[in-house]
Motif scaffolding. Sequence first.
Motif, mmCIF file in Angstrom:
data_model
loop_
_atom_site.group_PDB
_atom_site.id
_atom_site.type_symbol
_atom_site.label_atom_id
_atom_site.label_comp_id
_atom_site.label_asym_id
_atom_site.label_seq_id
_atom_site.Cartn_x
_atom_site.Cartn_y
_atom_site.Cartn_z
ATOM 1 N N GLU A 98 0.807 -1.214 0.000
ATOM 2 C CA GLU A 98 0.000 0.000 0.000
ATOM 3 C C GLU A 98 0.845 1.270 0.000
ATOM 4 O O GLU A 98 0.579 2.209 -0.759
ATOM 5 N N THR A 99 1.861 1.341 0.858
ATOM 6 C CA THR A 99 2.664 2.568 0.907
ATOM 7 C C THR A 99 3.405 2.797 -0.403
ATOM 8 O O THR A 99 3.502 3.930 -0.887
ATOM 9 N N VAL A 169 5.558 8.755 14.071
ATOM 10 C CA VAL A 169 5.038 10.111 13.871
ATOM 11 C C VAL A 169 3.761 10.331 14.675
ATOM 12 O O VAL A 169 3.019 9.393 14.989
ATOM 13 N N ALA A 170 3.543 11.601 14.985
ATOM 14 C CA ALA A 170 2.347 12.013 15.723
ATOM 15 C C ALA A 170 2.075 13.467 15.392
ATOM 16 O O ALA A 170 2.887 14.146 14.729
ATOM 17 N N SER A 171 0.954 13.963 15.852
ATOM 18 C CA SER A 171 0.685 15.396 15.740
ATOM 19 C C SER A 171 1.571 16.131 16.753
ATOM 20 O O SER A 171 2.045 15.534 17.729
ATOM 21 N N LEU A 222 -6.093 -0.101 10.072
ATOM 22 C CA LEU A 222 -6.677 0.420 8.844
ATOM 23 C C LEU A 222 -5.838 0.003 7.643
ATOM 24 O O LEU A 222 -4.638 -0.271 7.777
ATOM 25 N N TRP A 223 -6.446 -0.011 6.475
ATOM 26 C CA TRP A 223 -5.737 -0.362 5.256
ATOM 27 C C TRP A 223 -5.193 0.874 4.556
ATOM 28 O O TRP A 223 -4.126 0.859 3.961
ATOM 29 N N SER A 224 -5.924 1.979 4.646
ATOM 30 C CA SER A 224 -5.586 3.181 3.893
ATOM 31 C C SER A 224 -4.540 4.031 4.614
ATOM 32 O O SER A 224 -4.782 4.505 5.732
ATOM 33 N N ILE A 225 -3.407 4.262 3.973
ATOM 34 C CA ILE A 225 -2.371 5.108 4.554
ATOM 35 C C ILE A 225 -2.837 6.563 4.687
ATOM 36 O O ILE A 225 -2.604 7.186 5.732
ATOM 37 N N VAL A 238 -0.592 7.599 17.421
ATOM 38 C CA VAL A 238 0.693 7.621 16.717
ATOM 39 C C VAL A 238 0.706 6.547 15.636
ATOM 40 O O VAL A 238 -0.096 5.611 15.667
ATOM 41 N N SER A 239 1.632 6.693 14.698
ATOM 42 C CA SER A 239 1.803 5.666 13.674
ATOM 43 C C SER A 239 3.285 5.517 13.367
ATOM 44 O O SER A 239 4.081 6.439 13.585
ATOM 45 N N PHE A 240 3.644 4.363 12.855
ATOM 46 C CA PHE A 240 5.027 4.050 12.495
ATOM 47 C C PHE A 240 5.034 3.719 11.022
ATOM 48 O O PHE A 240 4.534 2.669 10.601
ATOM 49 N N LEU A 241 5.581 4.621 10.211
ATOM 50 C CA LEU A 241 5.448 4.525 8.763
ATOM 51 C C LEU A 241 6.773 4.822 8.070
ATOM 52 O O LEU A 241 7.661 5.456 8.655
#
Length: 303
Positions: A98-99, A169-171, A222-225, A238-241
Amino acid sequence: MELKYLNTFRTIVETGSFTNAAKKLNYTQSAITFQISQLEQELSIKLFEKMGRTMVLTQAGKLLVPYVNDVFQSIDKLNSFENDLSSYQGDLYIGSGETLLCYYLPSILKEFHKTAPKARLHLRSMNCYDIRDELVKGTIDLGIFYEDIGGFGCNLTAYPLGNYQLKLVASPEIKRRYPDFITPDRTIPIPLIINESTCVFRQIFEQYLNERAIVLDYTIELWSIPTIKNLVKSNMGVSFLPAFAVAEELKSGDLVEIPTAISHTKISAICAHHKNKWISPVMQLFINLCQELSEISIPNPNE
């Protein structure tokens, strides 16, 4: 059997005589006679007989004519085969992570369709493990995914497309409230927003959390980045991308990086196919574009 002997035979039939054939082929008369003699020996038949002062086809020679024509028609088809294929027609089945589909492939797809407008591209967003398995089974032609999942054995041929950083990453607000993802034995009451459980960078981050005994509140899968990024920007967690997937948001300040002590901070993207797969021109074009454009397709988060 020498093709030039068959060509000489065909030329004699077309021009009507040994002499005319010699002139057209730029051979001596003796060379023409020798080649026909050799062909007759190989076929164990008489191809020409003398009628008065003229050499004419025997019955066997007449029967040979369509076979020789078929041979040279096939050769003509073979000679045009490369040109036919160079028009880049046909189907190409590709599975992509996906990415990589969102952020790596767009410029490649644009160039591909510009170069091969008649090709039919069947593109699927897939889990990296599924891509690997379908490549091994031969149900897709190419896979664009991360080699970090392993398990290829000697079944796949892979072309490296680059090594890419991973970032937590985060806000800005979430980072202000929870800036420490290094100190072990902690509970942080926010969710991880990430792909499905077989996502390679999710596995890397969850292993890190386990090793550090850091517990997050729960996981939003979720599937959608783009959706993942929107939720993170909205102070949801948070997410790790891969860094290239959040390059624009990091540059604008909508997202910020939270430091970690993860040792495995890079993943390697590849383009791969089964080792026994026939590489059609349209498939080779896509591979070439992936390699040529790999340096410019993915944005640099530091620029």
